[in-house]
Design an enzyme around this catalytic site. Sequence first.
Site, PDB file in Angstrom:
ATOM      1  CB  SER A  43      -0.917   0.021   1.228  1.00  9.34           C
ATOM      2  OG  SER A  43      -1.742  -1.116   1.244  1.00  9.34           O
ATOM      3  CB  SER A 170       3.469  -6.354  -0.616  1.00 10.21           C
ATOM      4  OG  SER A 170       3.289  -6.585   0.756  1.00 10.21           O
ATOM      5  CB  ALA A 171       7.987  -9.119   1.815  1.00  7.13           C
ATOM      6  CB  CYS A 296      -9.507  -5.455   1.213  1.00  8.82           C
ATOM      7  SG  CYS A 296      -7.916  -6.098   0.739  1.00  8.82           S
TER       8      CYS A 296
HETATM    9  C1  LIG Z   1      -2.221  -7.038  -0.904  1.00  5.95           C
HETATM   10  C2  LIG Z   1      -2.248  -6.086  -2.031  1.00  5.95           C
HETATM   11  C3  LIG Z   1      -1.863  -4.740  -1.864  1.00  5.95           C
HETATM   12  C4  LIG Z   1      -1.495  -4.178  -0.529  1.00  5.95           C
HETATM   13  O1  LIG Z   1      -0.298  -4.707  -0.041  1.00  5.95           O
HETATM   14  P1  LIG Z   1       0.015  -4.585   1.540  1.00  5.95           P
HETATM   15  O2  LIG Z   1       1.426  -5.032   1.668  1.00  5.95           O
HETATM   16  O3  LIG Z   1      -0.951  -5.484   2.229  1.00  5.95           O
HETATM   17  O4  LIG Z   1      -0.163  -3.164   1.906  1.00  5.95           O
HETATM   18  C5  LIG Z   1      -1.868  -3.918  -2.966  1.00  5.95           C
HETATM   19  N1  LIG Z   1      -2.229  -4.373  -4.184  1.00  5.95           N
HETATM   20  C6  LIG Z   1      -2.577  -5.652  -4.391  1.00  5.95           C
HETATM   21  C7  LIG Z   1      -2.939  -6.101  -5.765  1.00  5.95           C
HETATM   22  C8  LIG Z   1      -2.610  -6.550  -3.328  1.00  5.95           C
HETATM   23  O5  LIG Z   1      -2.987  -7.816  -3.536  1.00  5.95           O
END
Ligand SMILES: *Cc1c(COP(=O)(O)O)cnc(C)c1O
Length: 350
Positions: A43, A170-171, A296
């Site tokens: 995010s 995102s890890a 979400c």
């Molecule tokens: C999970 C997700 C995010 C957000 O990532 P976070 O690390 O949870 O903040 C953004 N975009 C997509 C497509 C996701 O699946």
Amino acid sequence: MGMHLLCIVNGRETKKATHLAREKVAKLINCKPKEIYFTSCGSESDNLAIKGVCYKNKQKGNHIITTKIEHPAVLHTCQTLEKQGVEVTYLNVDSNGCISIYELENAIKQNTILISIMTANNEIGTIQPIKEIGKIAKKHNILFHTDSVQAIGNIKIDVEEMNIDLLSMSAHKFYGPKGVGALYVKEGIEFEKLQDGGHQERDKRAGTENVAGIVGLGEAIELAYKNFDNYNEKLKSLRDYYISQIEEKIPNVKLNGDRTNRLPGNANISFEGVNSEELLFKLDEKGICASGGSACSTGNPSPSHVLMALGVSSKMAKGALRVTFGLENTKEDVDYLIENLIQIVSDLRK
Ligand SMILES: *Cc1c(COP(=O)(O)O)cnc(C)c1O
């Protein structure tokens, strides 16, 4: 890895570990280490990319193009920018969740500064034509950001070949730790930082680095691509087996998203006349963990914005079940899931 972390006690060691992780990420998406900025999550990467580019390019233009099916990290960022006077075009998608290149090119205006389109969708798994989008962006001299949070580890990404200017990851979405992400920004592209403070991450992301998280992200991305082909094939076969069995054995179901052009582990199926909240509850009792319309919006009764954009009826959207297959799943797990679904769906339909 635990031992390794315990050894990180001084500044030089931390710097080295962070640099190594940066090199690993860079190598796997084909960029330079200095083009990687570590953040706290996907995010934050999305916010930094989109707001950062918009704030920096106010003189050039104030129009951005995105899609109706983005993750809230992108959608809500765009809505905030709209309140600040930025104009946003939200592209439609077809019934499989794919954008139209023609509609994209038509949406470009004199004042367009950024295109932000996700690589793969988190709810329905549909993969966008990233290379074609990159070509269009380049042709019109517009920056291209892609939210690759779902794609990293599942799709091979080459930012150069795909003409990607900014990319979020995102890890924890590729078996890494929670609370760490990264943003790739092509060298030479200017963007405004969102957080004031120290000079970390080349003055673009103030705050002491989450070194343990960064090391974990580097390890995780390396592992994700090490066994990529085997892993991919395995997930695809579990996914396709699940989908075909459900379509064969349960009447009145509908696959959401593209049948083949989708994330290897994603299966999103709507069960007519079933409420996904109830379905999830029953599956949970059997030790099966899945998601409804969107993780979400759990507790949020309105149907998924992604399924709505696909043109799925709200009745069918309410019965959507998203199953994500992972590394440790086996065919026996899938059979157990199918068996239980047949029973539960039939009970709930009574
Ligand atoms: C999970 C997700 C995010 C957000 O990532 P976070 O690390 O949870 O903040 C953004 N975009 C997509 C497509 C996701 O699946």
